[in-house]
Design an enzyme around this catalytic site. Sequence first.
Site, short mmCIF file in Angstrom:
data_model
loop_
_atom_site.label_atom_id
_atom_site.label_comp_id
_atom_site.label_asym_id
_atom_site.label_seq_id
_atom_site.Cartn_x
_atom_site.Cartn_y
_atom_site.Cartn_z
N GLY A 54 0.72 -1.36 -0.03
CA GLY A 54 0.12 0.07 -0.11
C GLY A 54 0.86 1.21 0.11
N HIS A 67 -12.69 4.24 -4.81
CA HIS A 67 -11.97 2.99 -4.06
C HIS A 67 -13.19 2.25 -4.29
CE1 HIS A 67 -10.36 1.61 0.05
NE2 HIS A 67 -9.71 0.73 -1.01
N CYS A 94 -13.43 -4.16 4.97
CA CYS A 94 -14.87 -3.87 5.21
C CYS A 94 -15.89 -4.76 4.40
CB CYS A 94 -15.27 -2.38 5.45
SG CYS A 94 -14.33 -1.63 6.73
N GLY A 95 -15.17 -5.67 3.63
CA GLY A 95 -16.11 -6.45 2.95
C GLY A 95 -16.30 -6.17 1.40
N THR A 141 -13.80 -6.79 -1.01
CA THR A 141 -13.44 -7.91 -1.86
C THR A 141 -14.47 -9.31 -2.02
OG1 THR A 141 -11.13 -7.39 -1.70
CG2 THR A 141 -11.66 -9.92 -2.35
C1 OXD Z 1 -6.35 -1.00 0.97
C2 OXD Z 1 -5.91 -1.82 0.13
O1 OXD Z 1 -5.48 -0.92 2.16
O2 OXD Z 1 -6.83 -2.31 -0.84
O3 OXD Z 1 -7.08 -0.02 0.88
O4 OXD Z 1 -4.96 -2.53 0.25
MN MN Z 2 -8.36 -0.65 -0.93
#
Ligand code: OXD
Ligand code: MN
Length: 624
Positions: free
Chosen positions: A224, A250, A274-275, A277
């Site tokens: 990241g 995002h 927070c869900g 993926t």
């Molecule tokens: C995040 C990621 O941290 O997708 O948002 O890795």
């Molecule tokens: Mn992300």
Amino acid sequence: MKEKNIELLKAKCSKESYKKLIGLNNPKLHNFIAKYTKLCNPDSVFIGNDSLEDRQHIRNEALEKGEEKKLVIEGHTVHFDGYNDQARDKAQTRYLLPPGVDLGSSLNAIDKEKGLREIHEYLKDIMVGKEMYVLFFCLGPTNSEFSIPCLQITDSGYVAHSEYILYRAGYEEFRKLGDSEDFFRYVHGAGVLENGVSKNVDKRRIYIDLEDNIVYSVNTQYGGNTIGLKKLSLRLAIHKALQEGWLAEHMLLMGVHSRKGRVTYFAGAFPSACGKTSTAMLEGETIVGDDIAYLRKKDGKIYAANVECGIFGIIRDVNPKNDPVIWEALNSEEEVIFSNILVTEEMIPYWLGDGRGMPEKGINYSGEWYKGKKDSWENEISHAHKNARYTVSLYALKNLDSKLDDPCGVEVKGIVYGGRDSSIWPPVQEAFDWTHGVITMGASLESETTAATLGKEGVRQFNPMSNLDFVSIPLGRYINNHLKFVDSVNTPPSIFSVNYFLKNKDGKYITGMEDKRVWIKWMELRVNDDVEAIKTPAGYIPKYEDLKRLFSEVLDKNYREEDYTRQFTLRIPENLAKIKRIINIYKIKAPDTPAALFRVLEEQKKRLQEARVKYGDYIAPSVF
Ligand code: OXD
Ligand code: MN
């Protein structure tokens, strides 16, 4: 290219690399590469193109330099980031501020000249003894309005390898670019390595130059902070999108499938961990992307594309029951990089919640690990990190949507906002219209913090559009760009909020892990005008009968009316307190907030107050 730059690059590149460099007829690009070659002073420079050989070279480098190790399954490797380098470092991520530019007080910024001086000092000689990789990728599908060519300079085989998995090859895009400077650039140096990990994390810096579309990142390896095309580019893209009238979000992208074979595309914004993926991966649906989407208007419609073609996913609670598709991909001979999991002597990876129990010992992000091991603050070290990751290509997934690489993107009909919210929003609700959704759902999003960033977990934080960490422009202008975005759109997408984390007063979750499969099906029906809904002061909610049918069809479950009532009861005090918080935040932090935001929130407050007078603090859905 300047004469002395030619000499320098010729001296550092192999013959093949130099040929690839010269194959791009772009003197500004060459001078940029020469500038950082000179400053970072690597022993050699590797220029990578889109070929399989170059990809393989990078994979070998990551192994040879010890940044990755082979795991038992062919094609799988493990990488470790340092013990204190396990998440995005928000405090040390700063915008380089040119004189006269005001980004508002909430963005972490540093005077450009001062910041450049500092980062260039850190970059000086940072690659001595190493090879510098110069790579070309493309954000978004190639040959598309969405495409943004990107140049990555890094000395990390792991970062380079991750990008080959996560992004589309871009050397050919650069060829088409001619001598234009319209591309994003990233310069990354991992710094001194100790046991393969960045040692000087106290000197970790991520500096972002919005004027010139460059991001510098030093003394860190965590994806990241280092993978240029991921969150570093999102910040550049948000700035570019404002100027050009599109959105960089995002957001996941997914195709939702009706029983009759209709496919409706949704975009969804959820803060990290927070869900997002798991929503993109819902059984029965198809995934276009799980993290970053660009949205553009065309012919009165909204189209979106995934900027990536891989997943850098959190590997926690990934097991055959929760995530069968990911589980399968991670157990096949697809190319996978695991990071910050635990690896046993047999080179088998273990992670939290993998359903296999915890090994007694192994190697993890703290080095040699054994059960009960404590860190220097006497905290027990878990066998795998909570923010451990897997990096895998989307093409390895059997639920991949066929439109991932469509240069036109997919037409988006629904947008979903969701956060980690234990007490306010119902499991799903629909906004009255675009403006209402953007303001009361997107711009009002709050979420309890997670392990994806450094700092305390479980603290409720304002996180508009789940994009707060990446918004690189004054917040009010960002919100305004959303409001204006649908100006020339015939039917703007419907906006929904979801909440997978709603709890009872006793602290227990009141929805099941799998219920999100039902909420998305309800949204699909709404977007296509197939079901009616109940109008409440905060938005539309589902009718019990529709959910009952969907629970039975999708999950083969009997959905009880008492569960519905509990889940969809309108919580007036919590909603009012939230509106108050949100208004205050915008008043204090975002002086250029559009007036519509305050008007829409005040109207919602009034509706909630009137309902409270009539029906009390907690209102069952049957009342409306
Ligand atoms: C995040 C990621 O941290 O997708 O948002 O890795
Ligand atoms: Mn992300």
